[in-house]
Design a protein around this motif. Structure first.
Motif, PDB file in Angstrom:
ATOM      1  N   UNK B  58      18.414  54.464 127.804  1.00 46.35           N
ATOM      2  CA  UNK B  58      18.090  52.862 127.068  1.00 46.35           C
ATOM      3  C   UNK B  58      19.941  52.439 128.292  1.00 46.35           C
ATOM      4  N   UNK B  59      20.097  50.949 127.753  1.00 46.03           N
ATOM      5  CA  UNK B  59      20.498  50.257 128.700  1.00 46.03           C
ATOM      6  C   UNK B  59      21.640  49.878 128.483  1.00 46.03           C
ATOM      7  N   UNK B  60      23.213  50.177 128.395  1.00 48.37           N
ATOM      8  CA  UNK B  60      24.720  49.658 128.009  1.00 48.37           C
ATOM      9  C   UNK B  60      24.939  48.524 129.089  1.00 48.37           C
ATOM     10  N   UNK B  61      25.542  47.649 128.673  1.00 48.03           N
ATOM     11  CA  UNK B  61      26.332  46.769 129.231  1.00 48.03           C
ATOM     12  C   UNK B  61      27.777  47.117 128.813  1.00 48.03           C
ATOM     13  N   UNK B  62      29.097  46.806 129.914  1.00 44.76           N
ATOM     14  CA  UNK B  62      30.057  46.863 129.525  1.00 44.76           C
ATOM     15  C   UNK B  62      31.039  45.973 129.952  1.00 44.76           C
ATOM     16  N   UNK B  63      32.066  45.180 129.182  1.00 41.54           N
ATOM     17  CA  UNK B  63      32.517  44.162 129.603  1.00 41.54           C
ATOM     18  C   UNK B  63      33.823  43.546 128.703  1.00 41.54           C
ATOM     19  N   UNK B  64      34.528  42.697 129.098  1.00 44.82           N
ATOM     20  CA  UNK B  64      35.369  42.503 127.897  1.00 44.82           C
ATOM     21  C   UNK B  64      35.270  41.328 126.848  1.00 44.82           C
ATOM     22  N   UNK B 144      31.824  39.808 133.716  1.00 43.91           N
ATOM     23  CA  UNK B 144      32.262  41.033 135.266  1.00 43.91           C
ATOM     24  C   UNK B 144      31.462  41.687 134.051  1.00 43.91           C
ATOM     25  N   UNK B 145      29.948  41.785 134.059  1.00 45.32           N
ATOM     26  CA  UNK B 145      29.537  42.994 133.507  1.00 45.32           C
ATOM     27  C   UNK B 145      29.449  44.411 134.650  1.00 45.32           C
ATOM     28  N   UNK B 146      29.220  44.943 133.606  1.00 47.11           N
ATOM     29  CA  UNK B 146      28.975  46.050 134.542  1.00 47.11           C
ATOM     30  C   UNK B 146      27.168  46.926 133.675  1.00 47.11           C
ATOM     31  N   UNK B 147      26.657  47.589 134.175  1.00 46.46           N
ATOM     32  CA  UNK B 147      25.618  48.648 133.653  1.00 46.46           C
ATOM     33  C   UNK B 147      25.228  49.784 134.143  1.00 46.46           C
ATOM     34  N   UNK B 148      25.011  50.394 132.646  1.00 48.74           N
ATOM     35  CA  UNK B 148      24.922  51.311 133.542  1.00 48.74           C
ATOM     36  C   UNK B 148      23.567  52.052 132.153  1.00 48.74           C
ATOM     37  N   UNK B 149      22.521  53.059 132.039  1.00 50.01           N
ATOM     38  CA  UNK B 149      22.082  53.480 131.369  1.00 50.01           C
ATOM     39  C   UNK B 149      22.223  54.808 130.768  1.00 50.01           C
ATOM     40  N   UNK B 150      21.608  55.522 129.944  1.00 50.54           N
ATOM     41  CA  UNK B 150      22.091  56.637 129.177  1.00 50.54           C
ATOM     42  C   UNK B 150      20.867  57.155 127.989  1.00 50.54           C
ATOM     43  N   UNK B 151      20.841  58.854 127.893  1.00 49.01           N
ATOM     44  CA  UNK B 151      19.715  59.149 127.189  1.00 49.01           C
ATOM     45  C   UNK B 151      19.655  58.191 125.867  1.00 49.01           C
ATOM     46  N   UNK B 152      18.923  58.416 124.893  1.00 50.59           N
ATOM     47  CA  UNK B 152      18.918  58.064 123.567  1.00 50.59           C
ATOM     48  C   UNK B 152      19.907  58.889 122.498  1.00 50.59           C
ATOM     49  N   UNK B 153      19.114  59.937 122.936  1.00 44.67           N
ATOM     50  CA  UNK B 153      20.358  61.121 121.716  1.00 44.67           C
ATOM     51  C   UNK B 153      22.503  61.086 122.256  1.00 44.67           C
ATOM     52  N   UNK B 154      22.048  60.064 123.832  1.00 48.41           N
ATOM     53  CA  UNK B 154      24.082  60.349 124.239  1.00 48.41           C
ATOM     54  C   UNK B 154      23.832  58.310 122.688  1.00 48.41           C
ATOM     55  N   UNK B 155      24.373  57.877 123.337  1.00 47.24           N
ATOM     56  CA  UNK B 155      23.606  56.360 123.002  1.00 47.24           C
ATOM     57  C   UNK B 155      24.168  56.634 120.808  1.00 47.24           C
ATOM     58  N   UNK B 156      23.199  57.687 120.704  1.00 45.99           N
ATOM     59  CA  UNK B 156      22.976  57.556 118.928  1.00 45.99           C
ATOM     60  C   UNK B 156      24.521  58.561 118.748  1.00 45.99           C
ATOM     61  N   UNK B 157      25.411  59.439 119.689  1.00 43.21           N
ATOM     62  CA  UNK B 157      26.866  60.417 119.753  1.00 43.21           C
ATOM     63  C   UNK B 157      27.974  59.647 120.297  1.00 43.21           C
ATOM     64  N   UNK B 158      27.445  58.558 120.619  1.00 44.33           N
ATOM     65  CA  UNK B 158      28.316  57.402 121.079  1.00 44.33           C
ATOM     66  C   UNK B 158      28.375  56.833 119.824  1.00 44.33           C
TER      67      UNK B 158
END
Lengths: 189, 189
Positions: B58-64, B144-158
């Motif tokens: 799943x895609x996450x974006x990282x931004x201010x 100024x957006x950074x993109x990353x993909x993580x496993x679904x289980x990792x996002x649930x933990x996050x």
């Protein structure tokens, strides 16, 4: 990942009253681009409680919400007062005031942001276990709150089909559900 | 359950600008109790997209985010323009603009309210499947957006441990996850 913050060149309140504080910040990105004004909504923290009774049903409250101009199904909860030492204190106080219930155990599951872009405050998710009615609620004269208990699977369906649709409460409930599952797993239930 | 609405005796804007509209309603409950002013925030709808790649990450974006004055991990998404015929249009447009990705399938899972007490708008949860990068993003000069993909289980933990903490995005993701599970069940996967 990059750590970047906007510089705030000037800041003022454009509207401030008992229930609202709208701040206008004149900002500048690290690249020197002006973002002015950028509006920020200042609020105290909020606490939402996933309340379970001894039959493992979850409490819903039903009340009028004037933003959407409609009746809304939600979790009980409210604003964290300065006098509340912790979200658990708020949870216990609001539960008793709004519904006339107390709970044997109240736990703070975690904190979220209602909207990191616009809001300054946190939303806390609490779980209350072993809820029992101890008396009538002490609602103020603008509140008219109805209480019901539903099975967890029913609430999940109400979220799926949009009957329970307040996103902050959905997030708080899902976090509570993960906690409850973990707790049951640890207890071997 | 009771159906009750407040009567609005008078209504005015106390602040209105490009990104904000604060309305003050002088209300009265059905019992005749004045609630004046009651502040309402008018916004257009928002769309958040749970974007999966072919490896089911799943895609996450990282931004201010200046409300919290910190970097925020979120789902991609944005404001539904009047030109967008549906939340799916917004999802596809924002995904391409913010991240340079397109998706083979985009589905509207459901709609929620960001805050029924204060907001007039809806939050739409969409799912995008089979995401692929097709070019550079077209971010505006304050983004100024950074993109990353993580496993679904990792996002649930996050979500559990508070690293992914924006409640509207948590609610949108959990709704998307229920849809994805249902889809996999139906496909016998």
């Amino acid at each position: 990942m990059k750590r970047k913050h906007w510089n705030v060149k000037a800041s003022r309140y454009v509207h401030r009253d008992a229930w609202i504080a709208v701040r206008a910040d004149d900002c500048e990105t690290p690249e020197g681009v002006a973002v002015a004004p950028y509006y920020v909504l200042e609020y105290p923290d909020w606490v939402f409680v996933s309340v379970f009774d001894d039959d493992d049903r979850v409490m819903l409250v039903h009340l009028y919400r004037h933003g959407m101009k409609e009746m809304s199904l939600e979790l009980p909860g409210g604003v964290k007062d300065e006098a509340d030492a912790s979200p658990v204190d708020t949870a216990q106080r609001e539960l008793l005031e709004e519904t006339g219930y107390t709970a044997a155990t109240v736990v703070h599951v975690g904190s979220m942001t209602p909207n990191s872009a616009t809001h300054t405050n946190l939303v806390h998710s609490c779980v209350a276990l072993g809820a029992k009615r101890v008396g009538p609620p002490a609602q103020d004269d603008t509140e008219d709150i109805e209480v019901e208990f539903v099975e967890v699977e029913d609430l999940l369906e109400m979220i799926d089909d949009g009957r329970f649709k307040q996103a902050l409460h959905i997030a708080a409930f899902y976090r509570a559900l993960r906690y409850r599952k973990m707790l049951k797993m640890m207890q071997g239930a």
